[in-house]
Scaffold this active site. Structure first.
Site, short mmCIF file in Angstrom:
data_model
loop_
_atom_site.label_atom_id
_atom_site.label_comp_id
_atom_site.label_asym_id
_atom_site.label_seq_id
_atom_site.Cartn_x
_atom_site.Cartn_y
_atom_site.Cartn_z
N ASN A 26 0.81 -1.21 0.00
CA ASN A 26 0.00 0.00 0.00
C ASN A 26 0.85 1.27 0.00
O ASN A 26 0.36 2.35 -0.33
CB ASN A 26 -0.94 0.01 1.20
CG ASN A 26 -1.98 -1.09 1.08
OD1 ASN A 26 -2.54 -1.31 0.02
ND2 ASN A 26 -2.22 -1.79 2.17
N LYS A 295 3.35 -8.23 11.00
CA LYS A 295 4.55 -7.39 11.14
C LYS A 295 5.18 -7.62 12.51
O LYS A 295 6.39 -7.78 12.64
CB LYS A 295 4.22 -5.90 10.95
CG LYS A 295 3.66 -5.59 9.58
CD LYS A 295 3.42 -4.11 9.39
CE LYS A 295 2.42 -3.85 8.27
NZ LYS A 295 2.66 -4.59 7.03
P1 ADP Z 1 1.15 -3.18 4.26
O1 ADP Z 1 0.76 -3.12 2.85
O2 ADP Z 1 2.13 -2.13 4.63
O3 ADP Z 1 1.54 -4.55 4.73
P2 ADP Z 1 -1.23 -3.52 5.91
O4 ADP Z 1 -2.53 -2.92 5.54
O5 ADP Z 1 -1.06 -4.99 5.77
O6 ADP Z 1 -0.15 -2.72 5.07
O7 ADP Z 1 -0.86 -3.13 7.42
C1 ADP Z 1 -0.92 -1.79 7.90
C2 ADP Z 1 -2.28 -1.49 8.53
O8 ADP Z 1 -2.42 -2.19 9.75
C3 ADP Z 1 -2.51 -0.06 8.93
O9 ADP Z 1 -2.96 0.73 7.85
C4 ADP Z 1 -3.58 -0.17 10.03
O10 ADP Z 1 -4.85 0.14 9.54
C5 ADP Z 1 -3.56 -1.65 10.41
N1 ADP Z 1 -3.46 -1.95 11.84
C6 ADP Z 1 -4.12 -2.97 12.42
N2 ADP Z 1 -3.86 -3.01 13.74
C7 ADP Z 1 -3.02 -1.98 14.00
C8 ADP Z 1 -2.39 -1.52 15.20
N3 ADP Z 1 -2.58 -2.14 16.38
N4 ADP Z 1 -1.57 -0.45 15.11
C9 ADP Z 1 -1.38 0.19 13.93
N5 ADP Z 1 -1.95 -0.21 12.77
C10 ADP Z 1 -2.77 -1.29 12.79
MG MG Z 2 0.23 -6.30 4.71
#
Ligand code: ADP
Ligand code: MG
Length: 333
Positions: A26, A295
């Site tokens: 993203n 992550k």
């Molecule tokens: P990427 O493409 O970077 O892997 P993801 O959408 O898989 O992105 O992961 C990032 C998202 O995780 C953030 O946009 C947020 O909405 C979500 N998220 C879920 N839980 C949390 C949390 N506890 N703290 C921060 N972000 C979170």
């Molecule tokens: Mg992701």
């Protein structure tokens, strides 16, 4: 230890350590399949600037990236074209995105490194990641890919294509789900690992295991077969960071840090956190499944395998996070 004076950037001889940066899908392309190539270039240009500044600070850089939105786009293209052209399987789409995103990173990062006066060869590798055919994910597919469908469409696709479909209550639509097995081994990693003592990090920025790597099953030694699956890029990033003896795993996404009580009134953004504490939050379900959860899991497994620190932040905050000023910094206890 690292030694760095601003005037002698090009001659930085001592490495500050190796950093594996994992770029979120993203962070490269807005979800939803929209976005022109020009927009993606513009977005990558900003991120490349940030990565180049790490190199001029004396870090050896390795890059990996996600591919969710890009795979979504290819799936949709296949779907729209299917009356004329046969669909391609998921492993091939994964390889296509490695080429496409790898090229984008090569273009923009090479330029940014030249501008920062620390030229390097940016080398994007088509990477395969071995998964087990006995992985539970193959009997329990749960990773949503592609667009949303109506109930009628979902029923047809289930019958005609044999897809597994799940209902997403939040968005009120049906989606295809595919297996997301655990990465066991990055096939091409062995070659880079063997070359570690040659100090390639001073000349080359490898771009590896995009989208978690193309999932393959090893039938016999050296005989691999592509799998209809996707691999979580954060899980593979932990594997790669360990294999290449990185000191820091930096996971870049679209939020400046991990939070507990995320989007609740008592939300608290995490700064420096020890692994044991992070593990408690993870078990408590503080981190979104399939988003922030992987992550944090990846961070924990990297630290437990000997990694020094893990950073979770967004591209604009990376430099400050590396200096310990912002972002989530995970350390072993
Ligand atoms: P990427 O493409 O970077 O892997 P993801 O959408 O898989 O992105 O992961 C990032 C998202 O995780 C953030 O946009 C947020 O909405 C979500 N998220 C879920 N839980 C949390 C949390 N506890 N703290 C921060 N972000 C979170
Ligand atoms: Mg992701």
């Amino acid at each position: 230890m690292g030694y760095y004076t601003p005037g002698a950037r090009r001659r930085t001889r001592f490495s500050m350590g190796r950093v594996l940066v994992a770029l979120g899908g993203n962070a490269l392309q807005r979800s939803g399949g929209g976005g022109t190539w020009k927009e993606q270039v513009a977005q990558m240009r900003v991120t490349a600037e940030v990565l180049a500044s790490l190199v001029s600070d004396g870090y050896e850089l390795v890059v990996t990236h996600g591919n969710g939105p890009q795979v979504g786009t290819l799936l949709r293209q296949n779907e729209l074209a299917e009356r004329e052209l046969p669909r391609r399987p998921m492993d091939v789409l994964g390889a296509e995105t490695q080429g496409q995103i790898g090229y984008l990173i090569q273009q923009e990062l090479t330029a940014a490194l030249v501008r920062a006066e620390v030229p390097r060869t940016v080398l994007a590798l088509v990477s395969r990641t071995v998964v087990s055919r006995r992985d539970r994910a193959f009997s329990h597919p749960n990773k949503p890919v592609g667009r949303y469908y109506t109930e009628v469409e979902a029923r047809t696709l289930r019958k005609r294509e044999g897809w597994d479909m799940v209902y997403d209550g939040a968005r009120g639509g049906w989606r295809r789900v595919v297996p997301s097995p655990r990465p066991l081994r990055w096939v091409e990693g062995e070659a880079l690992r063997k070359l570690l003592p040659t100090g390639w990090g001073a000349h080359i920025v490898p771009v590896v295991t995009g989208g978690g790597g193309v999932p393959v099953i090893e039938r016999r030694r050296g005989i691999f077969e592509g799998a209809e699956a996707v691999i979580d890029k954060d899980r593979t990033a932990a594997l790669v960071a360990t294999a290449l003896a990185a000191d820091t795993l930096a996971i870049l996404t679209d939020v400046p840090a991990a939070a507990i009580g995320f989007r609740k009134p008592w939300e608290k953004w995490l700064g420096e956190v020890h692994a044991a504490e992070m593990d408690v939050y993870l078990r408590r379900g503080e981190f979104g499944e399939g988003s922030m959860g992987p992550k944090v899991e990846a961070g924990l497994s990297f630290l437990r395998a000997g990694g020094r620190r893990v950073i979770i932040t967004d591209p604009p905050s990376l430099s400050r996070s590396m200096r310990g000023e912002t972002g989530t910094r995970m350390l072993l206890d």
